[in-house]
Design a protein around this motif. Structure first.
Motif, PDB file in Angstrom:
ATOM      1  N   ASP A 124       0.831  -1.210   0.000  1.00 33.36           N
ATOM      2  CA  ASP A 124       0.000   0.000   0.000  1.00 33.36           C
ATOM      3  C   ASP A 124       0.863   1.257   0.000  1.00 33.36           C
ATOM      4  N   LYS A 125       1.958   1.243   0.762  1.00 39.12           N
ATOM      5  CA  LYS A 125       2.819   2.425   0.861  1.00 39.12           C
ATOM      6  C   LYS A 125       3.601   2.661  -0.428  1.00 39.12           C
ATOM      7  N   THR A 126       4.118   1.579  -1.027  1.00 36.68           N
ATOM      8  CA  THR A 126       5.010   1.726  -2.178  1.00 36.68           C
ATOM      9  C   THR A 126       4.293   1.662  -3.524  1.00 36.68           C
ATOM     10  N   GLY A 127       3.167   0.978  -3.564  1.00 40.75           N
ATOM     11  CA  GLY A 127       2.473   0.771  -4.831  1.00 40.75           C
ATOM     12  C   GLY A 127       3.029  -0.383  -5.645  1.00 40.75           C
ATOM     13  N   PHE A 128       3.944  -1.168  -5.060  1.00 43.13           N
ATOM     14  CA  PHE A 128       4.556  -2.309  -5.760  1.00 43.13           C
ATOM     15  C   PHE A 128       4.235  -3.609  -5.042  1.00 43.13           C
ATOM     16  N   HIS A 129       4.130  -4.684  -5.822  1.00 47.04           N
ATOM     17  CA  HIS A 129       3.856  -6.011  -5.276  1.00 47.04           C
ATOM     18  C   HIS A 129       5.067  -6.545  -4.507  1.00 47.04           C
ATOM     19  N   VAL A 130       4.792  -7.196  -3.391  1.00 45.39           N
ATOM     20  CA  VAL A 130       5.833  -7.855  -2.596  1.00 45.39           C
ATOM     21  C   VAL A 130       5.667  -9.363  -2.765  1.00 45.39           C
ATOM     22  N   TYR A 131       6.735 -10.029  -3.189  1.00 38.89           N
ATOM     23  CA  TYR A 131       6.747 -11.483  -3.320  1.00 38.89           C
ATOM     24  C   TYR A 131       7.228 -12.076  -2.000  1.00 38.89           C
ATOM     25  N   ASN A 132       6.369 -12.831  -1.360  1.00 40.62           N
ATOM     26  CA  ASN A 132       6.691 -13.464  -0.082  1.00 40.62           C
ATOM     27  C   ASN A 132       7.291 -14.839  -0.340  1.00 40.62           C
ATOM     28  N   MET A 133       8.483 -15.076   0.226  1.00 38.16           N
ATOM     29  CA  MET A 133       9.172 -16.355   0.040  1.00 38.16           C
ATOM     30  C   MET A 133       9.505 -16.962   1.397  1.00 38.16           C
ATOM     31  N   PRO A 134       8.480 -17.504   2.070  1.00 39.60           N
ATOM     32  CA  PRO A 134       8.702 -18.029   3.415  1.00 39.60           C
ATOM     33  C   PRO A 134       9.636 -19.242   3.411  1.00 39.60           C
ATOM     34  N   LYS A 135      10.303 -19.399   4.532  1.00 38.60           N
ATOM     35  CA  LYS A 135      11.215 -20.535   4.708  1.00 38.60           C
ATOM     36  C   LYS A 135      10.396 -21.825   4.790  1.00 38.60           C
ATOM     37  N   LEU A 136      10.755 -22.793   3.968  1.00 33.30           N
ATOM     38  CA  LEU A 136      10.100 -24.092   4.006  1.00 33.30           C
ATOM     39  C   LEU A 136      10.891 -25.087   4.842  1.00 33.30           C
ATOM     40  N   GLN A 137      12.201 -24.929   4.823  1.00 30.28           N
ATOM     41  CA  GLN A 137      13.079 -25.820   5.562  1.00 30.28           C
ATOM     42  C   GLN A 137      14.305 -25.026   5.962  1.00 30.28           C
ATOM     43  N   GLU A 138      14.845 -25.309   7.132  1.00 31.29           N
ATOM     44  CA  GLU A 138      16.015 -24.579   7.613  1.00 31.29           C
ATOM     45  C   GLU A 138      17.241 -25.490   7.591  1.00 31.29           C
ATOM     46  N   PHE A 139      18.362 -24.891   7.161  1.00 34.42           N
ATOM     47  CA  PHE A 139      19.630 -25.602   7.130  1.00 34.42           C
ATOM     48  C   PHE A 139      20.651 -24.781   7.911  1.00 34.42           C
ATOM     49  N   TYR A 140      21.453 -25.426   8.710  1.00 37.60           N
ATOM     50  CA  TYR A 140      22.534 -24.739   9.413  1.00 37.60           C
ATOM     51  C   TYR A 140      23.773 -24.805   8.537  1.00 37.60           C
ATOM     52  N   VAL A 141      24.309 -23.653   8.178  1.00 36.10           N
ATOM     53  CA  VAL A 141      25.443 -23.590   7.274  1.00 36.10           C
ATOM     54  C   VAL A 141      26.752 -23.409   8.025  1.00 36.10           C
ATOM     55  N   GLY A 142      26.733 -22.719   9.146  1.00 36.77           N
ATOM     56  CA  GLY A 142      27.972 -22.451   9.873  1.00 36.77           C
ATOM     57  C   GLY A 142      28.871 -21.509   9.102  1.00 36.77           C
ATOM     58  N   LEU A 143      28.284 -20.456   8.572  1.00 38.52           N
ATOM     59  CA  LEU A 143      29.011 -19.489   7.750  1.00 38.52           C
ATOM     60  C   LEU A 143      30.150 -18.848   8.543  1.00 38.52           C
ATOM     61  N   TYR A 144      31.301 -18.786   7.935  1.00 31.53           N
ATOM     62  CA  TYR A 144      32.481 -18.205   8.577  1.00 31.53           C
ATOM     63  C   TYR A 144      33.353 -17.581   7.509  1.00 31.53           C
ATOM     64  N   PHE A 145      33.716 -16.317   7.727  1.00 29.84           N
ATOM     65  CA  PHE A 145      34.589 -15.615   6.807  1.00 29.84           C
ATOM     66  C   PHE A 145      35.897 -15.283   7.508  1.00 29.84           C
ATOM     67  N   PRO A 146      36.953 -16.065   7.307  1.00 27.16           N
ATOM     68  CA  PRO A 146      38.211 -15.762   7.966  1.00 27.16           C
ATOM     69  C   PRO A 146      38.786 -14.432   7.461  1.00 27.16           C
ATOM     70  N   VAL A 147      39.275 -13.644   8.384  1.00 27.28           N
ATOM     71  CA  VAL A 147      39.833 -12.337   8.043  1.00 27.28           C
ATOM     72  C   VAL A 147      41.345 -12.417   8.156  1.00 27.28           C
TER      73      VAL A 147
END
Length: 147
Positions: A124-147
């Motif tokens: 309503d505020k933007t005038g554009f459609h929002v595509y909802n993509m709910p989570k169907l399944q969760e995966f643990y990735v353990g993301l790590y970015f070594p610096v």
């Protein structure tokens, strides 16, 4: 960024102590003082080396909900619409992608039924459609970015 900053970022990506004095415990593991650790984290946030420092919650376990959403926004309106979307407190973060669906954001609410009402408010505020993509399944990735 010096070696201490690198060590802080690398260590804290792997976890943060949960105890009465977590900064003190983390600082001891880094062989620096608690006050130095707090100051360095503050500076890393201030100079935008880090954009966020804090816990990640599984909101569903607290009765809330998250969803990934996307919009297709004309290039000349992108900044205006991004500003409108970002005004909603439910928006966790918002980013641009090189795709037909060029605006993506994470929406988090205290109750699952608020996802659809918030999406409707954004539309309503933007005038554009929002595509909802709910989570169907969760995966643990353990993301790590070594610096």
């Amino acid at each position: 960024m010096d070696e201490i900053d690198r060590n802080i970022i690398n260590q804290l990506q792997r976890g943060f102590p949960i105890c009465e004095r977590p900064y003190q415990v983390a600082a001891e593991q880094l062989d620096i003082s608690e006050s130095e650790l707090i100051e360095r984290i503050s500076l890393l946030l201030e100079n935008k080396t880090l954009t966020r420092f804090g816990p990640m919650y599984q909101i569903e376990k607290a009765g809330g909900a998250f969803t990934l959403a996307a919009m297709s926004i004309p290039e000349d309106q992108f900044d205006t619409v991004a500003e409108q979307v970002n005004q909603f407190p439910e928006i966790a973060h918002n980013y641009e992608r090189a795709h037909k669906l060029n605006m993506w954001f994470v929406l988090g609410t205290e109750h699952p039924d608020e996802i659809n009402t918030t999406i409707k408010r954004i539309e309503d505020k933007t005038g554009f459609h929002v595509y909802n993509m709910p989570k169907l399944q969760e995966f643990y990735v353990g993301l790590y970015f070594p610096v």
